[in-house]
Design an enzyme around this catalytic site. Sequence first.
Site, PDB file in Angstrom:
ATOM      1  N   CYS A   1       0.830  -1.210   0.000  1.00 17.73           N
ATOM      2  CA  CYS A   1       0.000   0.000   0.000  1.00 17.73           C
ATOM      3  C   CYS A   1       0.871   1.269   0.000  1.00 17.73           C
ATOM      4  O   CYS A   1       1.472   1.591  -1.011  1.00 17.73           O
ATOM      5  CB  CYS A   1      -0.970  -0.047   1.176  1.00 17.73           C
ATOM      6  SG  CYS A   1      -2.437   0.978   0.926  1.00 17.73           S
TER       7      CYS A   1
ATOM      8  N   GLU B   1      -2.121  -9.272   4.229  1.00 19.79           N
ATOM      9  CA  GLU B   1      -2.090  -9.766   5.605  1.00 19.79           C
ATOM     10  C   GLU B   1      -3.476  -9.912   6.219  1.00 19.79           C
ATOM     11  O   GLU B   1      -3.627 -10.587   7.239  1.00 19.79           O
ATOM     12  CB  GLU B   1      -1.238  -8.840   6.486  1.00 19.79           C
ATOM     13  CG  GLU B   1      -1.797  -7.445   6.736  1.00 19.79           C
ATOM     14  CD  GLU B   1      -1.476  -6.431   5.655  1.00 19.79           C
ATOM     15  OE1 GLU B   1      -1.626  -5.221   5.913  1.00 19.79           O
ATOM     16  OE2 GLU B   1      -1.079  -6.846   4.541  1.00 19.79           O
TER      17      GLU B   1
ATOM     18  N   HIS C   1      -3.784  -5.331   0.716  1.00 18.03           N
ATOM     19  CA  HIS C   1      -3.230  -5.841   1.979  1.00 18.03           C
ATOM     20  C   HIS C   1      -3.313  -7.370   2.016  1.00 18.03           C
ATOM     21  O   HIS C   1      -4.381  -7.919   2.306  1.00 18.03           O
ATOM     22  CB  HIS C   1      -3.982  -5.234   3.174  1.00 18.03           C
ATOM     23  CG  HIS C   1      -3.680  -3.789   3.391  1.00 18.03           C
ATOM     24  ND1 HIS C   1      -2.632  -3.359   4.168  1.00 18.03           N
ATOM     25  CD2 HIS C   1      -4.289  -2.675   2.908  1.00 18.03           C
ATOM     26  CE1 HIS C   1      -2.608  -2.034   4.176  1.00 18.03           C
ATOM     27  NE2 HIS C   1      -3.599  -1.592   3.425  1.00 18.03           N
TER      28      HIS C   1
END
Length: 508
Positions: free
Chosen positions: A79, A168, A166
């Site tokens: 990001c 994660e 993202h």
Amino acid sequence: MQETILILDFGSQYTQLIARRVRELNVYCEIHPFNNPPKITEDIKGVILSGSPFSSLQDDAPQFDLSGIKGILPLLGVCYGAQYMALKAGGNVTPSLIREYGRANLSEVSTDVLFQGVTKGSQVWMSHGDTITDLPQNFDIIASTDDVKVAGYKVQGESTYGIQFHPEVYHSKDGTQLLRNFLYDITGVHGDWTPSHFVDESVASLKHQLGSDKVVLGLSGGVDSSVAAMLLHKAIGANLYCIFVNNGLLRKNEYTEVLKQYEGMGLNVKGVDATGQFMDALAGISEPEAKRKAIGRVFIEVFDQEATLINDVSWLAQGTIYPDIIESISVNGPSATIKSHHNVGGLPDYMKLKVVEPLKTLFKDEVRRVGASMDMAPELLGRHPFPGPGLAIRILGDITREKVQLLQDVDHIFISGLKNEGLYDKVWQAGSILLPVNSVGVMGDERTYEKVVALRAVESTDGMTADWVHLPYDFLAKISNQIINKVKGVNRVVYDISSKPPATIEWE
């Protein structure tokens, strides 16, 4: 030498989640603020740049010199990290016409190693207000969505990557696969970060660090201090002295039950009942931080008094874990104080003890896995977190023995009920709160004006964020009835349905 992935934190709410995902893939990693990075050493095998609440276009956007990393070590920008690298290399980043937040799907995926096993159409999680509109000349697009042309890129001739989503977060369905590709296929780590490896390394390190010195440890009955005690016991045996202080603010019967449990673990534990000293120190204090400080002060006084009875003790062991450390720093210096950490900070000068923290690199779930690898009892490892100040911060307002007993009785009914109904292990943390208000009620033919208690149950992974648990209505009704019928002085029970953020897990 421990293979390490360095995560540079630019302030993202997801930075800890990146670290957790990396650790779950059996790779050791450390989070450092972007403005205070460690020296790059041989054990650092790759670097991840986090997201950020800042825009890379802001004048005060976080700046970092990548010259010692980019093109030298494998590098993944997430990001903000991706936008920052593209902008610095001569690309263009512009504010998105529509803020891109939430689920998206990859419309194009290249055959690059980073995306091996990630399919076209895979769901990803976007959370950014800027978009990379033009890449520098030597950057290649390796992933797109319908709305984001540059969802992922690679720098030619380098193991340098950027992604605008993202991986994660849970919502990125192939995020773990992408991180696995970066770690194993691009950085080339071996994945030796396992609980048993940690135990072996820690025991060897503690033996070297402590030698024949004596160590004193304050046990709380919780997971962290108990696992720390077992690690130290493996390393130094009889030179570990454990002290379990009863501050009078524990759960019902907890002092005697926990002492008995420690006896079975072979630990050298001394129990000290200092209830009177803590109650005297808390008399008339209502402000939450003042209560914490009073409890901390008395604990140190009691603990120091007991520690001085041990001849030639040199070290104080603490159950500090990684979130304690991370919450005490931030990308802009010391973070805002949410609460006083009882594990992080200095000791009074008069104690003259060195500090050893065997768990300071671990997240809570890793602590539990380490404990399990040492064959510690599941009921101890599965215990819910319990605040250091105990019930003092679950009694809103001043503390009295009567209030403590009332809340202990309420809490005992609630926690016992969770266990009896098979709900305890599905909850991260649960507890009861005594509110400083009275409520009108009717019992029999009489009007009552008695106390209100709130029940709280949350699910979480490491306590940094938490959602309230949707406990069955029938269960809540049953517990409410039991509390009102059995605990004199309570005539109303409410259930807390706030999540963190914006609320915290504890009320004070």
